[in-house]
Scaffold this motif. Structure first.
Motif, PDB file in Angstrom:
ATOM      1  N   TYR A   1       0.856  -1.182   0.000  1.00  0.00           N
ATOM      2  CA  TYR A   1       0.000   0.000   0.000  1.00  0.00           C
ATOM      3  C   TYR A   1       0.879   1.213   0.000  1.00  0.00           C
ATOM      4  O   TYR A   1       1.858   1.284   0.716  1.00  0.00           O
ATOM      5  CB  TYR A   1      -0.887   0.003   1.245  1.00  0.00           C
TER       6      TYR A   1
ATOM      7  N   GLY B   1      -0.513   4.336  -5.356  1.00  0.00           N
ATOM      8  CA  GLY B   1      -1.403   4.107  -4.229  1.00  0.00           C
ATOM      9  C   GLY B   1      -2.485   5.152  -4.118  1.00  0.00           C
ATOM     10  O   GLY B   1      -2.662   5.996  -4.993  1.00  0.00           O
TER      11      GLY B   1
ATOM     12  N   TYR C   1      -0.121   5.790 -10.133  1.00  0.00           N
ATOM     13  CA  TYR C   1       0.447   4.441 -10.259  1.00  0.00           C
ATOM     14  C   TYR C   1       1.450   4.449 -11.397  1.00  0.00           C
ATOM     15  O   TYR C   1       1.174   4.939 -12.491  1.00  0.00           O
ATOM     16  CB  TYR C   1      -0.635   3.403 -10.539  1.00  0.00           C
TER      17      TYR C   1
END
Length: 402
Positions: free
Chosen positions: A13, A132, A117
């Motif tokens: 994450y 993320g 991303y």
């Protein structure tokens, strides 16, 4: 008996904090600000690469012509972005620092969900990803209410360094990827952007990567180019830099206002370093497994030989190899701060190695920094740098000797 275990990473994450603005560019001659760009943001996040995660911090800007810059503490990515509805499609064409050997980097920014991303390919074919979700951020004003600021240490010397502020040390500081370090005028914008430092801790930014060796095979490495101290705003501190060639640099500073950043870039006027880590304890060899760690602690190096023998402080020899330095509490002055396992010429096969935190000795700080290297005489073939907490154990790394 303590049990060694390793963990496979299946999910990661990344928290990215973006501050988005949209306006026209200012043609005046001045240091640019985030508001000079069509899209811009400050963020912190994570790089996932070679099975490890590394923190990221910096900013992103997209100009009206699509020119894109992801300026990070660990490296830069530059390219072109194309607006497509509520998102930008990103194509990276130039990389530096931690991303220098990564190719085919593409990705996107969703301006509605405020997410980013990116993915790319290492020389060994493995993937690198950055991205993320975006948590909420105080976007306008209020920086004066923040309690902490940041002090960044970088350098462009050949020698590695250990930096200490208020008794907290970070070791293995490498040459920064940009000439002049963070003090160069290139980072004028970087150093003026406020960040929310109230919820993060002091750290050294290390990134694992892959290079292609002279023999054509991939070589894993760890690069640590930036130390960041998070300190109370508007307070005075002193620092000490211990270079691997024996030189010591000292100085003092006053931290900036809350959310501010101060860059310090020490220089080294001593003898040139030989690129092998300078001052490593123990004997050279092929292979040689060398551990350096924060003075005043006791970390232990473990090496499993190709025939399965474990060499460590309780069994100092095996299959021709020897632990010739075991640094314990109180012995760092005479033996150096480290441990060493070496072979004059070791057998071919698979070696495994890891590090355990044995004792914090008299220190009240439960964290110790380490650098472990695998060497073929004067050539470093693998390197890992990180921090261990009391009772902790690193992952088990593998080295294959042909």
């Amino acid at each position: 008996m303590k049990t060694l275990f390793t963990k496979s990473v299946h999910f990661f994450y990344v928290g990215i904090l973006l501050l988005c603005v949209s306006c026209s560019k200012d043609d005046g001659a001045k240091t640019p600000s985030l508001s000079d760009f069509e899209f811009s943001g400050i963020f912190t996040g994570t790089l996932y690469n070679n099975g490890t995660t590394s923190p990221l911090e910096g900013y992103i800007t997209i100009a009206a012509n699509g020119s894109t810059d992801l300026n990070l503490l660990s490296g830069n990515m530059r390219g072109i972005s194309v607006k497509q509805g509520n998102s930008y499609a990103i194509n990276i064409t130039q990389t530096e620092g931690a991303f220098a050997n990564i190719t085919n980097i593409t990705g996107s920014i969703d301006t509605t969900t405020r997410s980013i991303y990116l993915s790319g390919t290492n020389p060994d074919g493995s993937s690198m990803t950055v991205g993320g979700d975006v948590p909420e951020l105080q976007t306008t004003g209020g920086w004066e209410n923040l309690l902490n600021s940041s002090v960044i240490f970088t350098h462009d010397e050949s020698c590695k360094a250990t930096v200490t502020v208020d008794g907290v040390s970070f070791s293995g500081l490498n040459k920064f990827y940009h000439p002049g370090g963070r003090c160069d005028s290139y980072y004028a914008l970087w150093n003026t952007i406020p960040f929310n430092y109230d919820n993060i801790q002091s750290q050294i930014f290390c990134n694992s990567g892959t290079l292609v060796g002279l023999d054509g095979n991939p070589v894993a490495f760890t690069d640590c180019s930036t130390v960041q101290y998070i300190l109370p705003k508007n307070t005075q501190h002193t620092y000490t830099v211990n270079w691997e060639n024996g030189q010591v640099s000292t100085g003092s500073f006053t931290t900036p206002d809350g959310g501010g950043t101060l860059a310090i870039c020490p220089s080294n006027e001593g003898p040139e370093c030989d690129g092998t880590g300078g001052g490593l304890v123990g004997s050279a060899g092929n292979p040689r497994f060398n551990l350096q760690f924060t003075a005043g602690y006791d970390l232990d190096l473990y090496v499993k030989t190709p025939d399965g023998t474990l060499i460590y402080y309780g069994n100092r020899t095996g299959q021709g190899g020897e632990l010739d330095v075991d640094c314990q509490c109180g012995s760092s002055t005479s033996n150096g701060t480290g441990e060493n396992v070496f072979w004059q010429t070791g057998p071919a096969g698979t070696y495994q190695y890891y590090v355990k935190f044995y004792s914090s000795c008299s220190s009240s700080n439960p964290n110790a920094n380490y650098t472990v290297r695998v060497m073929n005489n004067s050539t470093i073939v693998q390197s890992h740098t990180g921090t261990l907490t009391t009772g902790g154990t690193t992952p088990t790394w593998t080295y294959i000797k042909n």
